[in-house]
Design an enzyme around this catalytic site. Structure first.
Site, PDB file in Angstrom:
ATOM      1  CE1 TYR A 268      -0.888  39.370  69.026  1.00  0.00           C
ATOM      2  CE2 TYR A 268       0.038  41.573  68.788  1.00  0.00           C
ATOM      3  CZ  TYR A 268       0.178  40.245  69.144  1.00  0.00           C
ATOM      4  OH  TYR A 268       1.382  39.792  69.611  1.00  0.00           O
TER       5      TYR A 268
ATOM      6  CB  VAL B 284       3.047  50.049  55.214  1.00  0.00           C
ATOM      7  CG1 VAL B 284       1.663  50.471  55.671  1.00  0.00           C
ATOM      8  CG2 VAL B 284       3.037  48.595  54.736  1.00  0.00           C
TER       9      VAL B 284
ATOM     10  NE  ARG C 138       5.994  49.298  64.912  1.00  0.00           N
ATOM     11  CZ  ARG C 138       5.140  50.251  64.528  1.00  0.00           C
ATOM     12  NH1 ARG C 138       5.454  51.532  64.629  1.00  0.00           N
ATOM     13  NH2 ARG C 138       3.944  49.911  64.050  1.00  0.00           N
TER      14      ARG C 138
HETATM   15  N1  UDP Z   1       5.696  47.518  57.332  1.00  0.00           N
HETATM   16  C1  UDP Z   1       6.112  47.913  56.073  1.00  0.00           C
HETATM   17  N2  UDP Z   1       6.310  46.978  55.112  1.00  0.00           N
HETATM   18  C2  UDP Z   1       6.125  45.653  55.327  1.00  0.00           C
HETATM   19  C3  UDP Z   1       5.726  45.239  56.630  1.00  0.00           C
HETATM   20  C4  UDP Z   1       5.517  46.210  57.615  1.00  0.00           C
HETATM   21  O1  UDP Z   1       6.295  49.118  55.812  1.00  0.00           O
HETATM   22  O2  UDP Z   1       6.332  44.858  54.409  1.00  0.00           O
HETATM   23  C5  UDP Z   1       5.511  48.521  58.406  1.00  0.00           C
HETATM   24  C6  UDP Z   1       4.173  48.475  59.158  1.00  0.00           C
HETATM   25  O3  UDP Z   1       3.188  49.216  58.488  1.00  0.00           O
HETATM   26  C7  UDP Z   1       4.579  49.092  60.484  1.00  0.00           C
HETATM   27  C8  UDP Z   1       6.013  48.616  60.689  1.00  0.00           C
HETATM   28  O4  UDP Z   1       6.483  48.244  59.394  1.00  0.00           O
HETATM   29  O5  UDP Z   1       4.599  50.494  60.379  1.00  0.00           O
HETATM   30  C9  UDP Z   1       6.170  47.435  61.634  1.00  0.00           C
HETATM   31  O6  UDP Z   1       5.274  46.448  61.242  1.00  0.00           O
HETATM   32  P1  UDP Z   1       5.259  44.970  61.811  1.00  0.00           P
HETATM   33  O7  UDP Z   1       4.163  44.258  61.106  1.00  0.00           O
HETATM   34  O8  UDP Z   1       6.607  44.370  61.765  1.00  0.00           O
HETATM   35  O9  UDP Z   1       4.893  45.056  63.350  1.00  0.00           O
HETATM   36  P2  UDP Z   1       4.273  46.156  64.336  1.00  0.00           P
HETATM   37  O10 UDP Z   1       5.427  46.830  64.961  1.00  0.00           O
HETATM   38  O11 UDP Z   1       3.404  47.107  63.558  1.00  0.00           O
HETATM   39  O12 UDP Z   1       3.507  45.335  65.317  1.00  0.00           O
END
Ligand code: UDP
Length: 362
Positions: free
Chosen positions: A157, A220, A227
């Site tokens: 992506y 995860v 973030r």
């Molecule tokens: N994450 C998590 N549990 C979930 C979904 C996401 O721990 O159920 C973590 C993911 O591994 C990442 C962060 O949350 O570290 C943000 O993930 P997201 O998919 O929202 O978007 P990203 O900022 O990675 O594009």
């Protein structure tokens, strides 16, 4: 009302008008201005209440159709929000993710370069790549970009989005602005898995779904990644600051020559809120607390978060950015814009909406 907002001759084309950001942008345009909207999407459920608005024309289509691309580019300002942006699909369907995030927007950019439209293209903060835990502020024009190996398809992506940015920036005659969202959250974000979508949505929708279902929130790799969460309503305010500064694409050559450093064109902007930085584990605990308050129960009655491995959860090829902290100095300097909604307000508003919308569907 200012003259620009009052100008009923202006029509904005919004690609992805029925999506999470699109639905809020549409509402804001129709309430704050007299403009018309040409909206394109495949799904309109979020904007049902706008479908018969006489200032709008909607089309069920996507950018795979060349005639649709040409039609969109006839409008003087084009906002492209369309994308496949469901994280689990980056691993499972990398070719389709790349086509959607490179081929289609590149074709739209070509058409806008030909017609002279101002293209406002939504990219992603993922283009900053595999950032480490100690990376500092991410600057639009200075930060080095590093990605994982091609076998780590998490980056499908981000790579496609970055290539699109480079393509746009390289097109002669295109009037463009690139926007890099940093974890936008708010009502209507993503979907509830198994109810109105499949795969794994982004973290806010995932945690909200688990809370409504009484299931543990999944952290995860321990939830140590950080973030910066940004209200979608702040994002819409950013777009209005951009529209105004660029005078809906009509910013005169003379003005551009007099103050080229103030031009919103040929620029990439971070949109984010560095004051709203959290680790994902902190986010989980905040959301459990707010959910308990909304439901009037004790936080102890909400299941404890559970640690899961990224590869098990998302599939082979998952890697992560460990920190994503936006520099927002450029948007402040050029557009006079700064996000203002604090994290607790953003999360409460999002969760209240989620509970109301999906509470009985779980
Ligand atoms: N994450 C998590 N549990 C979930 C979904 C996401 O721990 O159920 C973590 C993911 O591994 C990442 C962060 O949350 O570290 C943000 O993930 P997201 O998919 O929202 O978007 P990203 O900022 O990675 O594009």
């Amino acid at each position: 009302m200012n003259l620009l907002f009052n100008d009923s001759s202006i029509t904005v084309a919004i690609v992805g008008c029925g999506g999470f950001i699109g639905c809020h942008l549409l509402d804001a345009i129709l309430t704050r201005t007299k403009w018309r909207v040409f909206g394109v999407d495949l799904d309109f459920y979020r904007i049902q209440h706008r479908l018969s608005d006489e200032r709008c024309e909607f089309m069920v289509a996507d950018l795979a159709d060349k005639s649709v691309v040409e039609r969109i580019a006839k409008y003087p300002v084009v906002v492209n929000l369309a994308a496949i942006c469901t994280p689990s699909r980056y691993m499972a369907e990398a070719p389709e993710v790349i086509r959607s995030n490179y081929d289609h927007p590149a074709a739209l950019a070509d058409a806008c370069a030909k017609s002279g439209s101002w293209l406002i293209h939504f990219s992603t903060s993922e283009i900053y790549g595999r950032t480490s835990a100690d990376s500092g502020l991410l600057l639009e024009d200075e930060t080095e970009l590093t990605f994982g190996p091609v076998t780590a398809s998490r980056w499908s992506y981000a790579t496609a989005k970055l290539l699109t940015e480079r393509y746009i920036a390289g097109l002669k005659n295109l009037k463009w602005t690139v926007v890099r969202p940093f974890n936008f959250v708010g009502p209507y974000m993503d979907f509830m898995p198994g109810v109105d979508g499949s795969g794994i949505p982004r973290v806010l929708a995932n945690f909200s779904s688990a809370l409504v279902r009484g299931e543990p929130l999944k952290l995860v790799n321990g939830g140590v990644a950080k973030r910066s969460f940004t209200s979608v309503f702040d994002a819409v305010d950013f777009l209005f600051a951009l529209f105004e500064t660029g005078k809906m694409g009509r910013l005169s050559e003379a003005a551009l020559e007099n103050a080229p450093e103030k031009s919103p064109f040929s620029q990439a902007f971070n949109i984010g809120n560095p004051d709203n930085e959290l680790t994902i584990a902190e986010l989980a605990n905040k959301m459990r607390k707010i959910y308990a308050e909304i439901k009037g129960v004790s936080v102890e009655s909400i299941p404890e978060p559970q640690v899961v491995s990224g590869v098990e959860y998302y599939g082979e090829g998952y890697e992560d950015s460990m920190r994503r902290l936006p520099s927002v100095e450029k948007a402040e300097r050029l557009l006079g814009f700064k996000a203002k909604t604090p994290i607790d307000d953003v999360l409460r508003e999002s969760l209240e909406w989620f509970v109301k919308h999906y509470g009985s569907a779980s």
